[in-house]
Structures are given as structure tokens and as C-alpha cells.
Design a protein around this motif. Structure first.
Motif, PDB file in Angstrom:
ATOM      1  N   ILE A  17      -7.761  20.535  11.919  1.00  0.00           N
ATOM      2  CA  ILE A  17      -8.581  19.612  11.490  1.00  0.00           C
ATOM      3  C   ILE A  17      -7.916  18.490  10.643  1.00  0.00           C
ATOM      4  O   ILE A  17      -7.008  19.033   9.652  1.00  0.00           O
ATOM      5  CB  ILE A  17      -9.951  20.074  10.528  1.00  0.00           C
ATOM      6  N   ARG A  18      -8.178  17.427  10.648  1.00  0.00           N
ATOM      7  CA  ARG A  18      -7.426  16.358   9.624  1.00  0.00           C
ATOM      8  C   ARG A  18      -8.878  15.583   9.031  1.00  0.00           C
ATOM      9  O   ARG A  18      -9.684  15.311   9.796  1.00  0.00           O
ATOM     10  CB  ARG A  18      -6.446  15.380  10.513  1.00  0.00           C
ATOM     11  N   PHE A  19      -8.684  15.414   7.750  1.00  0.00           N
ATOM     12  CA  PHE A  19      -9.578  14.925   7.105  1.00  0.00           C
ATOM     13  C   PHE A  19      -9.540  13.465   6.804  1.00  0.00           C
ATOM     14  O   PHE A  19      -8.307  13.046   6.614  1.00  0.00           O
ATOM     15  CB  PHE A  19      -9.914  15.805   5.937  1.00  0.00           C
ATOM     16  N   ARG A  20     -10.662  12.958   6.217  1.00  0.00           N
ATOM     17  CA  ARG A  20     -10.457  11.531   5.747  1.00  0.00           C
ATOM     18  C   ARG A  20     -11.290  11.269   4.422  1.00  0.00           C
ATOM     19  O   ARG A  20     -12.356  12.087   4.185  1.00  0.00           O
ATOM     20  CB  ARG A  20     -10.878  10.490   6.745  1.00  0.00           C
ATOM     21  N   THR A  21     -10.943  10.317   3.588  1.00  0.00           N
ATOM     22  CA  THR A  21     -11.848   9.946   2.730  1.00  0.00           C
ATOM     23  C   THR A  21     -12.611   8.622   3.021  1.00  0.00           C
ATOM     24  O   THR A  21     -12.204   8.033   3.895  1.00  0.00           O
ATOM     25  CB  THR A  21     -10.959   9.690   1.277  1.00  0.00           C
ATOM     26  N   THR A  22     -13.129   7.914   2.071  1.00  0.00           N
ATOM     27  CA  THR A  22     -13.818   6.735   2.391  1.00  0.00           C
ATOM     28  C   THR A  22     -12.970   5.625   2.315  1.00  0.00           C
ATOM     29  O   THR A  22     -12.948   4.729   3.046  1.00  0.00           O
ATOM     30  CB  THR A  22     -15.101   6.387   1.191  1.00  0.00           C
ATOM     31  N   ALA A  23     -11.831   5.989   1.944  1.00  0.00           N
ATOM     32  CA  ALA A  23     -10.512   4.920   1.762  1.00  0.00           C
ATOM     33  C   ALA A  23      -9.694   4.909   2.971  1.00  0.00           C
ATOM     34  O   ALA A  23      -8.759   4.029   2.961  1.00  0.00           O
ATOM     35  CB  ALA A  23      -9.807   5.031   0.390  1.00  0.00           C
ATOM     36  N   THR A  24      -9.752   6.136   3.625  1.00  0.00           N
ATOM     37  CA  THR A  24      -8.872   6.332   4.820  1.00  0.00           C
ATOM     38  C   THR A  24      -9.578   6.477   6.184  1.00  0.00           C
ATOM     39  O   THR A  24     -10.133   7.308   6.293  1.00  0.00           O
ATOM     40  CB  THR A  24      -7.897   7.812   4.560  1.00  0.00           C
ATOM     41  N   ARG A  25      -9.443   5.628   6.903  1.00  0.00           N
ATOM     42  CA  ARG A  25     -10.112   5.658   8.438  1.00  0.00           C
ATOM     43  C   ARG A  25      -8.912   5.695   9.304  1.00  0.00           C
ATOM     44  O   ARG A  25      -7.976   5.066   9.646  1.00  0.00           O
ATOM     45  CB  ARG A  25     -10.425   4.179   8.849  1.00  0.00           C
ATOM     46  N   ARG A  26      -9.168   7.010  10.079  1.00  0.00           N
ATOM     47  CA  ARG A  26      -8.189   7.326  11.412  1.00  0.00           C
ATOM     48  C   ARG A  26      -9.082   8.248  12.133  1.00  0.00           C
ATOM     49  O   ARG A  26      -9.877   8.831  11.599  1.00  0.00           O
ATOM     50  CB  ARG A  26      -6.893   7.850  10.958  1.00  0.00           C
ATOM     51  N   ARG A  27      -8.543   8.204  13.516  1.00  0.00           N
ATOM     52  CA  ARG A  27      -9.221   9.483  14.499  1.00  0.00           C
ATOM     53  C   ARG A  27      -8.695  10.665  13.758  1.00  0.00           C
ATOM     54  O   ARG A  27      -7.784  10.772  13.500  1.00  0.00           O
ATOM     55  CB  ARG A  27      -8.488   8.902  15.709  1.00  0.00           C
ATOM     56  N   LEU A  28      -9.765  11.537  14.264  1.00  0.00           N
ATOM     57  CA  LEU A  28      -9.453  12.822  13.576  1.00  0.00           C
ATOM     58  C   LEU A  28      -9.146  13.968  14.330  1.00  0.00           C
ATOM     59  O   LEU A  28      -7.831  13.864  15.095  1.00  0.00           O
ATOM     60  CB  LEU A  28     -10.859  13.222  12.864  1.00  0.00           C
ATOM     61  N   LEU A  29     -10.169  14.424  15.105  1.00  0.00           N
ATOM     62  CA  LEU A  29      -9.403  15.635  15.918  1.00  0.00           C
ATOM     63  C   LEU A  29      -9.266  15.197  17.215  1.00  0.00           C
ATOM     64  O   LEU A  29      -9.848  14.001  17.495  1.00  0.00           O
ATOM     65  CB  LEU A  29     -10.790  16.602  16.293  1.00  0.00           C
ATOM     66  N   GLU A 178     -27.814   7.389  -5.985  1.00  0.00           N
ATOM     67  CA  GLU A 178     -27.605   8.646  -6.523  1.00  0.00           C
ATOM     68  C   GLU A 178     -26.075   8.863  -6.853  1.00  0.00           C
ATOM     69  O   GLU A 178     -25.293   8.243  -6.306  1.00  0.00           O
ATOM     70  CB  GLU A 178     -28.028  10.005  -5.617  1.00  0.00           C
ATOM     71  N   ARG A 179     -25.587   9.824  -7.659  1.00  0.00           N
ATOM     72  CA  ARG A 179     -24.244  10.256  -7.971  1.00  0.00           C
ATOM     73  C   ARG A 179     -23.722  10.824  -6.643  1.00  0.00           C
ATOM     74  O   ARG A 179     -24.272  11.599  -6.006  1.00  0.00           O
ATOM     75  CB  ARG A 179     -24.325  11.277  -9.125  1.00  0.00           C
ATOM     76  N   PRO A 180     -22.443  10.283  -6.301  1.00  0.00           N
ATOM     77  CA  PRO A 180     -21.914  10.703  -5.144  1.00  0.00           C
ATOM     78  C   PRO A 180     -21.650  12.299  -5.261  1.00  0.00           C
ATOM     79  O   PRO A 180     -21.240  12.846  -6.190  1.00  0.00           O
ATOM     80  CB  PRO A 180     -20.236  10.037  -5.167  1.00  0.00           C
ATOM     81  N   GLU A 181     -21.696  12.798  -4.055  1.00  0.00           N
ATOM     82  CA  GLU A 181     -21.522  14.361  -3.827  1.00  0.00           C
ATOM     83  C   GLU A 181     -20.203  14.937  -3.163  1.00  0.00           C
ATOM     84  O   GLU A 181     -19.721  15.758  -3.343  1.00  0.00           O
ATOM     85  CB  GLU A 181     -22.958  15.087  -3.340  1.00  0.00           C
ATOM     86  N   PHE A 182     -19.918  13.914  -2.385  1.00  0.00           N
ATOM     87  CA  PHE A 182     -18.667  14.216  -1.487  1.00  0.00           C
ATOM     88  C   PHE A 182     -17.374  13.299  -1.716  1.00  0.00           C
ATOM     89  O   PHE A 182     -17.335  12.244  -2.315  1.00  0.00           O
ATOM     90  CB  PHE A 182     -19.061  14.029   0.157  1.00  0.00           C
ATOM     91  N   CYS A 183     -16.193  13.842  -1.443  1.00  0.00           N
ATOM     92  CA  CYS A 183     -14.982  13.092  -1.515  1.00  0.00           C
ATOM     93  C   CYS A 183     -14.325  12.960  -0.517  1.00  0.00           C
ATOM     94  O   CYS A 183     -13.367  12.186  -0.255  1.00  0.00           O
ATOM     95  CB  CYS A 183     -14.082  13.904  -2.449  1.00  0.00           C
ATOM     96  N   GLU A 184     -14.495  13.543   0.864  1.00  0.00           N
ATOM     97  CA  GLU A 184     -13.959  13.243   1.966  1.00  0.00           C
ATOM     98  C   GLU A 184     -14.950  13.763   3.210  1.00  0.00           C
ATOM     99  O   GLU A 184     -15.415  14.705   2.763  1.00  0.00           O
ATOM    100  CB  GLU A 184     -12.383  13.895   2.028  1.00  0.00           C
ATOM    101  N   TRP A 185     -14.545  13.499   4.229  1.00  0.00           N
ATOM    102  CA  TRP A 185     -15.457  13.898   5.444  1.00  0.00           C
ATOM    103  C   TRP A 185     -14.677  13.929   6.692  1.00  0.00           C
ATOM    104  O   TRP A 185     -13.588  13.494   6.903  1.00  0.00           O
ATOM    105  CB  TRP A 185     -16.605  13.187   5.676  1.00  0.00           C
ATOM    106  N   THR A 186     -15.032  14.592   7.883  1.00  0.00           N
ATOM    107  CA  THR A 186     -14.498  14.706   9.085  1.00  0.00           C
ATOM    108  C   THR A 186     -15.776  15.136  10.002  1.00  0.00           C
ATOM    109  O   THR A 186     -16.682  15.392   9.712  1.00  0.00           O
ATOM    110  CB  THR A 186     -13.459  15.899   8.958  1.00  0.00           C
ATOM    111  N   TRP A 187     -15.131  14.972  11.331  1.00  0.00           N
ATOM    112  CA  TRP A 187     -16.130  15.353  12.420  1.00  0.00           C
ATOM    113  C   TRP A 187     -15.582  16.982  12.713  1.00  0.00           C
ATOM    114  O   TRP A 187     -14.362  17.104  12.996  1.00  0.00           O
ATOM    115  CB  TRP A 187     -16.002  14.646  13.713  1.00  0.00           C
ATOM    116  N   MET A 188     -16.383  17.834  12.815  1.00  0.00           N
ATOM    117  CA  MET A 188     -16.100  19.380  13.167  1.00  0.00           C
ATOM    118  C   MET A 188     -16.853  19.756  14.354  1.00  0.00           C
ATOM    119  O   MET A 188     -18.097  19.484  14.850  1.00  0.00           O
ATOM    120  CB  MET A 188     -16.387  20.228  12.050  1.00  0.00           C
TER     121      MET A 188
END
Length: 226
Positions: A17-29, A178-188
């Protein structure tokens, strides 16, 4: 109350898995990553069983909550995000239901507040409430955050959504309410989602994804013939 046993899944090979933040956009899996190709199995040994309580109405002393399984447009992968406050903790979006709020409305609201996503359609919902208990340290921390409550755990209504927008719509600052809860995300894949979840949430994740398995699609490119 009905008590259902949920078996841990047998190992499924997955791609890194490769992850991304809101500032980094790229294809993941890569497109060749394995997806779930069958409903979640319950044929594991008794030693691997976990118990999840499921019921038609939420029990007392449990905070009512919605869980959101946001699948990609092809319904093959699931949105999963890493928490800001707890290192290496990945989860699907979720949040409390306001007084008098319909769970479906709460699911759309929490999705918007936590991910910024508004382009989504509801596909399915788990027809019962799934509950889990908080570990002692988590219980004390969360009840203090919620103003001195004494919830034993959460009773969750789970919903499957299909993302219909573009990935740049995802904003982990949410809608700003609301206060942000997450720092990065991905598709799994569904299996990866369960593997990355904290232990006390795994049984509920397994139960919810078992309900949603008939709606999730496999990748024909990775399906092997018998």
C-alpha cells in the motif's frame, strides 16, 4: 439480542500500500492489486472467533454512531484514513448521531465533515446495530472528551457508499465544521481494511464488510481459474 460469531479471515495476498495526504495526489494501488473475490468466510477455527453483538435497536449505555464504508467508483476498494491523534491507526469514517437525527442523514453528514466528500450515493446498509466495547484506557479518554459521559462502547449503524466524484474532492480538513481527525488516506481492499484496524474494532469491521461483500466487486484481472 442476537449474538453472532464473526470469524477472522484467512490470509489473502495483497499488494503493498502507498499512502497519500491531502497535499499529495497520486495513484495508489496498482490495477493488479487483489480485491476480495468472495464473501467473507466464517470457516475459521474456533480459536480465531470474535463475538459481535447485533440488534435491531441500540442498547442502553452505548453511544449511537454511524460507520461509513466509502467504496471507490468501481466498488472494488474502500476509503481508509490514518488518525492524527493515534499513530499507525487506520479506520473507515465514523461519528456520533445527534439527538433526533436519522442515521442515514448522520452518515452523509459525517462523511462530509471528515472527508469533504459530498459526491456519493448510498448503496446498502447493515440492517442491525453492531456494537463494540471500549478498552478501559480508550473508554476513559473518550468519555472525558465527550464531557464526562459513561458510555461502555458504541452501537453503530453501518452504510456502504459509492464515491461518484473525483479524488481531488477528498479533503481531510472536512467541511471546516469539525476538528480534522485524519492526516492521510488511501484506497484499500476489504481485507487490508480489517488488517489495519485496531483490535477492538476488527470484529465489527468483519461483520459490516460481510454484509457489504455481495455489493463489492472483484477485479477480473486477478481472478484465478480453478
Amino acid at each position: 439480542m442476537v449474538v453472532v460469531s464473526v470469524a477472522r479471515l484467512p490470509p489473502i495476498l495483497v499488494s503493498p500500500i502507498r499512502f497519500r495526504t491531502t497535499a499529495t495526489r497520486r495513484r495508489l494501488l496498482p490495477s493488479s492489486a487483489l480485491r476480495l473475490t468472495r464473501p467473507l468466510s466464517s470457516s475459521c477455527s474456533a480459536s480465531s472467533l470474535a463475538v459481535v453483538a447485533s440488534m435491531e435497536t441500540p442498547p442502553e449505555n452505548y453511544r449511537t454512531n454511524v460507520g461509513i464504508c466509502l467504496a471507490d467508483p468501481s466498488l472494488t476498494k474502500i476509503f481508509t484514513a490514518s488518525r492524527i491523534d493515534i499513530a499507525n491507526t487506520w479506520q473507515m469514517p465514523q461519528g456520533g448521531i445527534d439527538a433526533g437525527e436519522d442515521p442515514r442523514e448522520a452518515a452523509f453528514r459525517e462523511l462530509r465533515e471528515e472527508t469533504g466528500v459530498t459526491s456519493a450515493e448510498m448503496v446498502a446498509e447493515v440492517p442491525v446495530w453492531l456494537t463494540y466495547d471500549f478498552p478501559v484506557d480508550v473508554k476513559e479518554k473518550l468519555n472525558a472528551r465527550w464531557g464526562g459521559t459513561n458510555w461502555k462502547g458504541q452501537a453503530q449503524k453501518w452504510f456502504l457508499f459509492r464515491f461518484t466524484g473525483k479524488e481531488d474532492e477528498v479533503n481531510l480538513n472536512g467541511d471546516g465544521s469539525e476538528r480534522p481527525e485524519f492526516c492521510e488516506w488511501t484506497w484499500m481492499t476489504p481485507q487490508q481494511v480489517i488488517e489495519k484496524a485496531v483490535e477492538f474494532k476488527k470484529p465489527v469491521y468483519e461483520a459490516a464488510l460481510k454484509h457489504f461483500a455481495p455489493y463489492l466487486q472483484s477485479d477480473p484481472a486477478t481472478t484465478t481459474s480453478s
